[in-house]
Enzyme design. Sequence first.
Site, mmCIF file in Angstrom:
data_model
loop_
_atom_site.group_PDB
_atom_site.id
_atom_site.type_symbol
_atom_site.label_atom_id
_atom_site.label_comp_id
_atom_site.label_asym_id
_atom_site.label_seq_id
_atom_site.Cartn_x
_atom_site.Cartn_y
_atom_site.Cartn_z
ATOM 1 N N HIS A 145 0.819 -1.217 0.000
ATOM 2 C CA HIS A 145 0.000 0.000 0.000
ATOM 3 C C HIS A 145 0.850 1.263 0.000
ATOM 4 O O HIS A 145 0.407 2.309 -0.465
ATOM 5 C CB HIS A 145 -0.935 0.001 1.226
ATOM 6 C CG HIS A 145 -0.223 0.170 2.533
ATOM 7 N ND1 HIS A 145 0.328 -0.881 3.240
ATOM 8 C CD2 HIS A 145 0.069 1.280 3.257
ATOM 9 C CE1 HIS A 145 0.909 -0.433 4.339
ATOM 10 N NE2 HIS A 145 0.768 0.880 4.380
ATOM 11 N N HIS A 183 3.696 9.578 12.482
ATOM 12 C CA HIS A 183 2.814 8.449 12.810
ATOM 13 C C HIS A 183 3.638 7.269 13.295
ATOM 14 O O HIS A 183 4.826 7.163 12.998
ATOM 15 C CB HIS A 183 1.899 8.032 11.652
ATOM 16 C CG HIS A 183 2.566 7.361 10.477
ATOM 17 N ND1 HIS A 183 3.612 7.887 9.781
ATOM 18 C CD2 HIS A 183 2.291 6.184 9.858
ATOM 19 C CE1 HIS A 183 3.945 7.077 8.787
ATOM 20 N NE2 HIS A 183 3.170 6.031 8.817
HETATM 21 O O1 LIG Z 1 2.235 -2.206 7.354
HETATM 22 C C1 LIG Z 1 1.159 -2.206 7.946
HETATM 23 O O2 LIG Z 1 0.557 -3.250 8.182
HETATM 24 C C2 LIG Z 1 0.531 -0.917 8.339
HETATM 25 C C3 LIG Z 1 1.026 0.234 7.899
HETATM 26 C C4 LIG Z 1 0.446 1.549 8.224
HETATM 27 C C5 LIG Z 1 -0.515 1.743 9.221
HETATM 28 C C6 LIG Z 1 -1.012 3.029 9.464
HETATM 29 C C7 LIG Z 1 -0.571 4.125 8.732
HETATM 30 C C8 LIG Z 1 0.385 3.919 7.737
HETATM 31 O O3 LIG Z 1 0.865 4.959 7.005
HETATM 32 C C9 LIG Z 1 0.866 2.655 7.486
HETATM 33 O O4 LIG Z 1 1.752 2.491 6.493
HETATM 34 FE FE LIG Z 2 3.274 3.607 5.601
#
Ligand SMILES: O=C(O)/C=C/c1cccc(O)c1O
Ligand SMILES: [Fe+2]
EC number: 1.13.11.16
Length: 312
Positions: free
Chosen positions: A115, A179
């Site tokens: 993602h 974050h």
């Molecule tokens: O790698 C994961 O499972 C979660 C990644 C995550 C979660 C919340 C915010 C983000 O920018 C992430 O990349």
């Molecule tokens: Fe991320």
Amino acid sequence: MTVKLKCLSHTPLRGLNDPGAAVVAEVDAALAKARAEVEAFDPELIVIFAPDHYNGLFYDLMPPFVIATAAESVGDYLTQPGPLSVAKDLALELTRHVLDSDVDIALSHRLQVDHGCTQTLEELTGSIDRYPVIPIIINSVAPPFAPYRRVRKLGEAVGRFIAKLDKRVLILGTGGLSHEPPVPLLADAPEAISEFLIAGRNPTPEARAARQARTIAAGKIYGTAESLQTPLNADWDLAFIDLLVQGRLDEIDEFKIEEISKAAGRSAHEVRTWVAAFAALAATGAYSARQDYYRAINEWIAGYGVVSAEQN
Ligand SMILES: O=C(O)/C=C/c1cccc(O)c1O
Ligand SMILES: [Fe+2]
């Protein structure tokens, strides 16, 4: 060559643990505007600087930087699975150019991306394969990291390559801002977790679902006293955006990894992708930049920002 830049946060919790409707509508509007600008620009090439979150890259061989000549989305969270339209020959040429510029970079002829790369492509272009793309992964999640000054040098080398192309090029940076999702650390990890971090490619659907459930649960309490994760830091985020908008990129060389982790969370280092993107744009000539959107969104575990820039 004409170059435009967009840097934006990503969050796999979009659609899975949303904030109130008014905030979702605000972000939707910011993304719709960005998408319309990309559509009007009609890029002939997208160069995307992205992180990986232990989906394509693991500690069995963890490179600081990678260029992919072929890439497949793992389809984690709600993202689209399948191949990206990677500009293979150009990606190879770019790799040679970066190495010739004294910046060491790994090359993958078959990279899995997550993602961190695909959400932004989907949001800005409608799909993961609409335009020819060169994915450049910057390790931002799996310490130890190359120093920020090396990220800037990588960006500059990529920018000098882009400057030689007779193309409309869109430079993207994805991730950040402040974050800290519950991504495990190798140091002191129990056996099962360290095995995953070293060699966890192609997890079972059950393992993927469990990971998603953990992230959603973390999003539900993020920013409250119950959460053990470093909270969002809007002041840090806005100062970082100001630095980019004002073109003070040389200050980035002094960024200290540990200080950023403490102030803005361990995953704030995804801003390394923004650093590389802005350094690439700056290497093509003077630029103007603007902050399109910012809000600290606990439900998404994201200091969520959208920034645009273009050559003067
Ligand atoms: O790698 C994961 O499972 C979660 C990644 C995550 C979660 C919340 C915010 C983000 O920018 C992430 O990349
Ligand atoms: Fe991320």
